[in-house]
Design an enzyme around this catalytic site. Structure first.
Site, PDB file in Angstrom:
ATOM      1  N   HIS A 206       0.868  -1.319   0.040  1.00  0.00           N
ATOM      2  CA  HIS A 206      -0.035  -0.090  -0.035  1.00  0.00           C
ATOM      3  C   HIS A 206       0.710   1.247   0.067  1.00  0.00           C
ATOM      4  O   HIS A 206       0.197   2.348  -0.368  1.00  0.00           O
ATOM      5  CB  HIS A 206      -0.751   0.033   1.219  1.00  0.00           C
ATOM      6  CG  HIS A 206      -0.219   0.303   2.643  1.00  0.00           C
ATOM      7  ND1 HIS A 206       0.719  -0.460   3.023  1.00  0.00           N
ATOM      8  CD2 HIS A 206       0.063   1.582   3.219  1.00  0.00           C
ATOM      9  CE1 HIS A 206       1.217   0.024   4.345  1.00  0.00           C
ATOM     10  NE2 HIS A 206       0.830   1.237   4.276  1.00  0.00           N
TER      11      HIS A 206
HETATM   12  N1  UDP Z   1      -4.422  -4.973   8.294  1.00  0.00           N
HETATM   13  C1  UDP Z   1      -5.989  -5.519   8.332  1.00  0.00           C
HETATM   14  N2  UDP Z   1      -6.419  -5.403   6.955  1.00  0.00           N
HETATM   15  C2  UDP Z   1      -5.863  -5.664   6.021  1.00  0.00           C
HETATM   16  C3  UDP Z   1      -4.632  -5.054   5.696  1.00  0.00           C
HETATM   17  C4  UDP Z   1      -3.913  -4.889   7.155  1.00  0.00           C
HETATM   18  O1  UDP Z   1      -6.348  -5.363   9.627  1.00  0.00           O
HETATM   19  O2  UDP Z   1      -6.702  -5.704   5.066  1.00  0.00           O
HETATM   20  C5  UDP Z   1      -4.020  -4.701   9.449  1.00  0.00           C
HETATM   21  C6  UDP Z   1      -2.625  -5.272   9.852  1.00  0.00           C
HETATM   22  O3  UDP Z   1      -2.708  -6.645  10.301  1.00  0.00           O
HETATM   23  C7  UDP Z   1      -1.700  -4.644  10.514  1.00  0.00           C
HETATM   24  C8  UDP Z   1      -2.298  -3.224  10.125  1.00  0.00           C
HETATM   25  O4  UDP Z   1      -3.348  -3.214   9.429  1.00  0.00           O
HETATM   26  O5  UDP Z   1      -2.018  -4.766  11.833  1.00  0.00           O
HETATM   27  C9  UDP Z   1      -1.368  -2.538   9.000  1.00  0.00           C
HETATM   28  O6  UDP Z   1      -1.847  -1.473   8.652  1.00  0.00           O
HETATM   29  P1  UDP Z   1      -0.934  -0.900   7.089  1.00  0.00           P
HETATM   30  O7  UDP Z   1      -0.262  -1.935   6.519  1.00  0.00           O
HETATM   31  O8  UDP Z   1      -1.895  -0.160   6.321  1.00  0.00           O
HETATM   32  O9  UDP Z   1       0.070   0.065   7.627  1.00  0.00           O
HETATM   33  P2  UDP Z   1       1.457   0.331   8.225  1.00  0.00           P
HETATM   34  O10 UDP Z   1       1.432  -0.639   9.522  1.00  0.00           O
HETATM   35  O11 UDP Z   1       2.360   0.103   7.262  1.00  0.00           O
HETATM   36  O12 UDP Z   1       1.685   1.510   8.875  1.00  0.00           O
END
Ligand code: UDP
Length: 359
Positions: A206
């Protein structure tokens, strides 16, 4: 009673807030939540509030879909108005999004002390919007709640010291979340049960750097198509990636593309998969919590301890390197040695205790 205003806006912040809000309530601190609206679709926001029992936001700002400057500026203006009315004893922010920076800046200018959960993380890549947001948020915070020893070290190197800053290595609130919600994990209804029993790759993608540049994105899609020839790939697709695929008119062949899933469904996917392929910060750690190797689709990571432990491989963004890492992992998966780099699952309680004692 002590009062805190918490600012959230994006998916990972809802998960982090779920654990900390519960701990604040237990500690007898009154919390009002501002939801900026950065993520507001039902499957990127509402599902987390309902399934994880996060208190309903008192203020919903509905700010999304703008450029970085316009979004951060509008959030700053609106959050300031609320802080002037609420006059909380402290403001709490998580991670590294535009909502994090806007909240921290609005409070700091009003001399409301700021608590930053996930302080001290660094990718050392200032082209990433997240790196800009997290370094600036740290600078205006009073309490720097670090998830790891390396985050503390980063802050020390940058000259952060007491009494201006209170630096605490509390552990990772996302580890708390995994431990707490794991028992409620639920296989996504969109996917056949039969997939659950087979080895499969779990993918998420993403980040701006992975998606916005067409050349990079098509390279990543090509890697996924090739890997899908070897093993099923399940990809809950983030709206940014969905939009990009639609604009290019391409999808990776053989990959199970599904809508973003709720956290409880994500936990079931993590439990059942064999390997995680991701550019997400949160997923890199969750792969580790479930004992699954992670191939990270980036050049660098903030979670360096996983690379040092040998359970996370930084593959970069080239299809050939990603495929090579995938096959290397198939032939020699890493050992998951005993290590606890993310604390003891009580990070949120440590945050609440510290705030209770010091605000
Ligand atoms: N997540 C979720 N559903 C999805 C994709 C990710 O619940 O379809 C959760 C994932 O398990 C984690 C969090 O969202 O806990 C991560 O978010 P993201 O990847 O958007 O952001 P980042 O961690 O890179 O800031």
């Amino acid at each position: 009673m002590k009062t805190i205003v918490t600012v959230v806006g994006a998916r990972p912040q809802f998960i982090k807030a779920a654990t900390v809000s519960r701990a604040l309530l237990e500690a007898g601190i009154s919390e009002s939540i501002i939801h900026t609206g950065q993520h507001s679709d039902a499957n990127m926001s509402d599902v987390f509030f309902s399934e994880l029992e996060i208190p309903k936001p008192k203020h919903f700002l509905g700010i999304s879909g703008l450029t970085h400057g316009a979004m951060t500026g509008e959030m700053l203006r609106r959050i300031e108005e609320i802080l002037l009315q609420e006059k909380p004893d402290a403001l709490l922010v998580f991670g590294d999004t535009n909502s994090t920076l806007a909240g921290a800046l609005a409070a700091a200018k009003l001399h409301i002390p700021v608590a930053h959960v996930e302080a001290g993380l660094r990718s050392f890549n200032m082209k990433m919007p997240e790196e800009i947001n997290r370094t600036l948020t740290d600078r205006v915070s009073r309490w720097l709640f670090c998830p790891t020893a390396s985050a503390v070290k980063n802050l020390k190197i940058e000259g952060y010291s007491t009494p201006t800053f209170q630096i605490e290595n509390v552990g990772d609130v996302m580890f708390d979340a995994t431990l707490y919600y794991k028992k409620n994990a639920r296989w996504p209804s969109e996917l056949p049960e039969s997939l659950r029993k087979k080895p499969f790759v779990l993918c998420t993608l993403h980040r701006q750097e992975s998606v916005d540049d067409t050349k990079v994105f098509t390279e990543l899609l090509s890697a996924l198509s090739k890997i899908a020839q070897e093993s099923p790939v399940i990809w809950p697709v983030h709206p940014r990636s969905r939009k990009k695929m639609e604009s290019l008119g391409i999808t990776p062949s053989g990959v199970h593309l599904i809508a973003p899933v709720g956290y409880l469904e994500m936990l079931a996917l993590l439990e059942a998969c064999t390997v995680v392929l991701t550019d997400s910060g949160g997923l890199q750690k969750e792969a580790y919590f479930f004992g699954k190797p992670c191939l990270t689709l980036r050049e660098e990571t903030e979670w360096t301890e996983l690379v040092e432990l040998g359970v996370n491989v930084l593959c970069g963004l080239k299809s050939s390197a990603i495929e090579a890492a995938f096959y290397r992992n198939l032939s020699s998966p890493p050992d998951f040695r005993e290590a606890q780099p993310y604390g003891n699952g009580l990070a949120a309680n440590a945050v609440a205790r510290c705030l209770k004692d010091s605000i």
